[in-house]
Design an enzyme around this catalytic site. Structure first.
Site, mmCIF file in Angstrom:
data_model
loop_
_atom_site.group_PDB
_atom_site.id
_atom_site.type_symbol
_atom_site.label_atom_id
_atom_site.label_comp_id
_atom_site.label_asym_id
_atom_site.label_seq_id
_atom_site.Cartn_x
_atom_site.Cartn_y
_atom_site.Cartn_z
ATOM 1 N N TYR A 127 1.460 -2.604 7.859
ATOM 2 C CA TYR A 127 0.944 -1.266 7.606
ATOM 3 C C TYR A 127 0.146 -0.735 8.794
ATOM 4 O O TYR A 127 -0.044 0.471 8.936
ATOM 5 C CB TYR A 127 0.109 -1.257 6.327
ATOM 6 N N GLN A 144 -2.705 -5.475 -9.144
ATOM 7 C CA GLN A 144 -1.318 -5.403 -9.595
ATOM 8 C C GLN A 144 -1.029 -6.362 -10.748
ATOM 9 O O GLN A 144 0.106 -6.451 -11.216
ATOM 10 C CB GLN A 144 -0.391 -5.703 -8.417
ATOM 11 N N GLU A 170 14.085 -4.114 0.143
ATOM 12 C CA GLU A 170 15.415 -4.725 0.249
ATOM 13 C C GLU A 170 16.150 -4.767 -1.084
ATOM 14 O O GLU A 170 15.541 -4.964 -2.141
ATOM 15 C CB GLU A 170 15.304 -6.159 0.768
ATOM 16 N N TYR A 227 15.837 -16.104 2.176
ATOM 17 C CA TYR A 227 15.934 -14.665 2.437
ATOM 18 C C TYR A 227 14.901 -14.156 3.444
ATOM 19 O O TYR A 227 14.739 -12.955 3.603
ATOM 20 C CB TYR A 227 15.930 -13.907 1.109
ATOM 21 N N HIS A 285 0.958 -8.789 -5.548
ATOM 22 C CA HIS A 285 2.275 -9.427 -5.412
ATOM 23 C C HIS A 285 2.521 -10.547 -6.422
ATOM 24 O O HIS A 285 2.738 -11.701 -6.063
ATOM 25 C CB HIS A 285 2.459 -9.962 -3.986
#
Length: 386
Positions: A277, A98, A256, A266, A165
């Protein structure tokens, strides 16, 4: 696309249907599965093609577009869709998984200073990587451009060897202060560690210094605005209120919509509406004292990426709505807002099967989308002509 005039008169009556949970104290806990609103008829045009995994989109003052490609290229796209040669002197990126070249934003004084900001996965020692942000001056040329005065103003710490991420969006307020979103690098627990900039919203000045009004609780790095985030890939600032809004990837059933506020937690990975998963439980559940609830969550997840607050005139019925890109969900979600809550939703482009990476309102009021594929594209959405 379905042809139907939008009519939101029923939305207020549907608010109750959008409220998913109420805490024991009677306060709103979270929302999901908002009632559907009538469909909007849109025309979808391809503006440009041949982009390799485009990630970030930014309009230049003259109407051209800057687009990042994850392998490490920054391109200028003309109004008629022609791609420039890659802009030179872009920082070296960690283009694995990513990672790569991610977001791009212009300085709030770009017309005067020509400065832009890039976020990217930065290669570090030992094969590791972390999110970084650099500022640079864009010098336009006949066939593209080059960057000069490149300076790294933020480096996420610590670096990890995973390829997941990285975040990472940049939002700039009226004063030129930057909000930067970072991912948890797939590690989970560091998102709760205020001494690391993993899984956080960062707030810094354009030169990398720390704003005087940052929260700075004891034990927090001074650049941290909020903690407990998994992987924020969409962010926008409401210019009227100054409120930051974000969308972040959850696990299964845990994407979210949040409005991260100064000094707040949060919850990830202690509380979440998502599941692993494998189907296993994550954390302790959905609530804990001192941790914030999302404004809205998706179950099933759509892999949220790209967030825009629509303010244009081309789609008057969309004003004040959020537009959210979906990767795995292959959609553009329109969230109808009322008093800070989601009271309706429309799913667009679901039949197209496109991975929507970024969402931007153009200077013409149309909505522009980046399709994240190896042969990616820029799409333009406008009202369907009668």
């Amino acid at each position: 696309m379905t042809k139907c005039k939008s009519d939101l008169s029923f939305v207020a009556a549907g608010v109750v249907g959008a409220l998913a949970l109420v805490s024991a104290e009677g306060a709103l806990a979270a929302q999901t599965n908002a009632p559907k609103v009538p469909a909007t008829s849109v025309t979808v045009e391809t503006v440009a093609e041949g982009l390799e995994n485009p990630w970030g989109l930014q309009f230049l003052p003259d109407g051209r577009m800057l687009v990042t490609e994850r392998p490490g290229r920054l391109r200028i796209v003309s109004k008629d869709g022609q791609l420039s040669k890659p802009v030179s002197e872009v920082p070296k990126v960690y283009a694995r998984g990513q990672g790569g070249l991610l977001d791009v934003r212009l300085s709030h004084n770009f017309a005067d200073d020509g400065m832009l900001f890039l976020s990217y996965a930065e290669p570090r020692d030992g094969g590791k990587a972390a999110t970084a942000v650099a500022r640079a001056r864009l010098e336009l040329t006949d066939d593209g451009g080059r960057l000069s005065d490149v300076k790294v103003i933020f480096q996420q710490q610590p670096a990890y060897s995973t390829t997941r991420h990285f975040g990472s969006r940049i939002v700039i307020d009226k004063k030129g202060v930057l909000f930067i979103t970072t991912g948890d690098r797939g590690q989970g627990e560091p998102a709760q560690n205020p001494d690391e900039t993993v899984g956080k919203v960062i707030r810094i000045n354009a030169d990398g210094s720390i704003p005087d009004d940052n929260p700075k609780p004891e034990g927090w790095k001074p650049e941290i605005w909020s903690i407990g985030h998994r992987n924020i890939q969409g962010a926008v600032l409401d210019v009227e209120t100054g409120q930051l809004w974000t969308v972040e990837h959850g696990a299964r059933g845990g994407d979210e919509l949040n409005h991260p506020e100064k000094g707040k937690n949060y919850g990830w990975p202690v509380i979440t509406y998502g599941r692993d998963y494998s189907g296993a439980k994550i954390g302790i559940g959905t609530e804990k004292a001192g941790m914030e609830q999302p404004v809205y969550y998706w179950d099933p997840s759509i892999a949220t990426s790209g967030l825009e607050l629509y303010t244009g005139d081309l789609f008057p019925q969309w004003k004040g709505n959020f537009l959210v890109g979906g990767l795995a969900g292959a959609q553009l979600a329109r969230l109808v807002m009322k008093d800070g809550q989601v009271v309706g939703q429309e799913i667009l482009l679901k039949d197209e099967g496109l991975r929507i990476r970024d969402v931007r309102q153009g200077p013409d009021g149309a909505v522009y989308l980046l399709v994240d594929e190896s042969d990616g594209a820029i799409l333009r959405l406008s009202p369907e002509s009668k």
